[in-house]
Design an enzyme around this catalytic site. Sequence first.
Site, PDB file in Angstrom:
ATOM      1  N   GLY A   1       0.808  -1.216   0.000  1.00  0.00           N
ATOM      2  CA  GLY A   1       0.000   0.000   0.000  1.00  0.00           C
ATOM      3  C   GLY A   1       0.836   1.258   0.000  1.00  0.00           C
ATOM      4  O   GLY A   1       1.985   1.251  -0.458  1.00  0.00           O
TER       5      GLY A   1
ATOM      6  N   LYS B   1      -0.259   4.753   7.362  1.00  0.00           N
ATOM      7  CA  LYS B   1       0.184   3.613   6.553  1.00  0.00           C
ATOM      8  C   LYS B   1      -1.027   2.785   6.180  1.00  0.00           C
ATOM      9  O   LYS B   1      -1.618   2.100   7.022  1.00  0.00           O
ATOM     10  CB  LYS B   1       1.198   2.771   7.343  1.00  0.00           C
ATOM     11  CG  LYS B   1       1.831   1.637   6.556  1.00  0.00           C
ATOM     12  CD  LYS B   1       2.917   0.961   7.394  1.00  0.00           C
ATOM     13  CE  LYS B   1       3.637  -0.119   6.613  1.00  0.00           C
ATOM     14  NZ  LYS B   1       4.736  -0.734   7.404  1.00  0.00           N
TER      15      LYS B   1
ATOM     16  N   ASP C   1      15.181  -6.463  10.856  1.00  0.00           N
ATOM     17  CA  ASP C   1      15.279  -5.735   9.581  1.00  0.00           C
ATOM     18  C   ASP C   1      15.877  -4.344   9.760  1.00  0.00           C
ATOM     19  O   ASP C   1      15.428  -3.384   9.130  1.00  0.00           O
ATOM     20  CB  ASP C   1      13.893  -5.629   8.931  1.00  0.00           C
ATOM     21  CG  ASP C   1      13.979  -5.342   7.428  1.00  0.00           C
ATOM     22  OD1 ASP C   1      15.037  -5.630   6.833  1.00  0.00           O
ATOM     23  OD2 ASP C   1      12.997  -4.838   6.856  1.00  0.00           O
TER      24      ASP C   1
ATOM     25  N   LYS D   1      18.263  -1.509   8.947  1.00  0.00           N
ATOM     26  CA  LYS D   1      19.063  -1.035   7.813  1.00  0.00           C
ATOM     27  C   LYS D   1      18.809   0.460   7.679  1.00  0.00           C
ATOM     28  O   LYS D   1      17.826   0.980   8.241  1.00  0.00           O
ATOM     29  CB  LYS D   1      18.682  -1.770   6.525  1.00  0.00           C
ATOM     30  CG  LYS D   1      17.209  -1.706   6.162  1.00  0.00           C
ATOM     31  CD  LYS D   1      16.905  -2.555   4.934  1.00  0.00           C
ATOM     32  CE  LYS D   1      15.415  -2.559   4.619  1.00  0.00           C
ATOM     33  NZ  LYS D   1      15.101  -3.385   3.434  1.00  0.00           N
TER      34      LYS D   1
ATOM     35  N   ASN E   1      15.315   1.906   7.069  1.00  0.00           N
ATOM     36  CA  ASN E   1      14.294   1.767   8.107  1.00  0.00           C
ATOM     37  C   ASN E   1      14.560   2.630   9.331  1.00  0.00           C
ATOM     38  O   ASN E   1      13.871   2.496  10.350  1.00  0.00           O
ATOM     39  CB  ASN E   1      14.174   0.300   8.535  1.00  0.00           C
ATOM     40  CG  ASN E   1      13.470  -0.546   7.500  1.00  0.00           C
ATOM     41  OD1 ASN E   1      12.823  -0.026   6.594  1.00  0.00           O
ATOM     42  ND2 ASN E   1      13.602  -1.858   7.603  1.00  0.00           N
TER      43      ASN E   1
END
Length: 494
Positions: free
Chosen positions: A202, A219, A317, A319, A322
């Site tokens: 989305g 979001k 996750d 990185k 993010n």
Amino acid sequence: MDIGGLETVVANSAYVSARGSLDASSATAMRDKKYRAKLNLPHIRECEHMKATVDSAFDSMCVQQPIGKRLFRQFLSSDLSHRTAGEFWKDVEEYNTVLEKDRVLKAQKIMNQYFDTSSKDFCSFLEEKALVRVKEDHKNARTDLFKESEQQLLKYLEASALAGFKSSPYFLRYVQFKWLEGQAVTEDWFMDFRVLGKGGFGEVHACQMKATGKMYANKKLNKKRLKKRKGYDSAMVEKRILAKVHSRFIVSLAYAFQTKSDLCLVMTIMNGGDLRYHMYNVDEKKPGFSEVRASFYCAQIICGLEHLHQHRIIYRDLKPENVLLDDAGHVRLSDLGLAVELPPGKDKTKGYAGTPGFMAPELLQNKEYNYSVDYFTLGVTLYEMVAAKGPFRVRGEEVEISEVTRRILSDPPCYPPTFSNELKQLCDGLMEKDPEKRLGFKNNQCLELRKQPFFRELHWGQLEVFFLLHLFLILRWSMQRTSMTWVSSVRLKV
């Protein structure tokens, strides 16, 4: 100008206009009176039934939840028998944030006021061993000098003050706020503006809460895409984890609801972009950050990871993409869709998740792993912050994932000559192949990591108190009114 370009200009103009200035007066001017009225606190009769069911555990209500802690401290100040304990609690928190040069003086002041048996404010609930330890170590100005004393203080307050708080008007006000938190919101409460980003499930829109005028990031996860790509479980994990954590260094979930077509997570809006953009695009001739700037970002990431791990959550996750920046230049972790919660009684998990080039060796080998995988990715991220390239995968290099995996499992990182010895030492400790030897989360904290020479100029106490001070000011302002203006902390179910 083509129609697409014109629409972009209009969308950007509307978004900038909605944001206005960053002070409270701008948000006040943008409120919708109709929705604002829905935030009035109810009469206590409407929520009387919640007194027995509301979360009233001491640690959760009086320590972890900002509004509960604020009201509990007001109760302590109003109760003569506990006023000294409340002042001692405030002074200990102040000690944790004062500058190094002022710490010895502050420790002496606390010791004279609360640890001296001849003082009128002597805290008799403190055990002898805690008194002796502080008296022996106060000149060393250790950051954890009053840690044991604070634990005994909270234990004392739970035993002696919690019952009084629950029978006071302050607890009734707490119940009113919790009732208001539980009220449903819908898409009608928000006004969407420009698209901030797009993903596989989305889009993320800038939006404004009509009742408060405050800006958020909405979001929107498309239900059809989630079903088609089997992403529903991931979306629910992210929502559940965001609702569970409360840290200045992780994006906060303000609201959650669903429409006919989307699941909506309304979160902190991060206007500064992500770290990767700042590393490579702000100054293309000289990409990367200085070690001082990298240490600041890295320290805030550590605070976010520590909070997740204290709640038994593995991020998986981390990185640069993010890690997002806010208006003030502070960073927060985002996108917790790949995170996993460890069930009670279990300290490890399995499963392939993450981004190639960042994943820890034990994860790549399909072994069981714990929180240590996040600190390996932290080492890779820190290396890239300064070197503007990954330790196992150079930017722009076309290489198979299997080769990247081989390098992570077998090759040591190669450091540029510009890296300081302190930075090399930290990166080596974080990117250690053996998870048992790796720097990270141990004994429910990251104490060894915080004490690394790379962070010697950093004041951890002041770093962590920035958000608490900001939140305190918001709470003080909101509680002077009959409605809840700090509604950004509301967490509702999808």
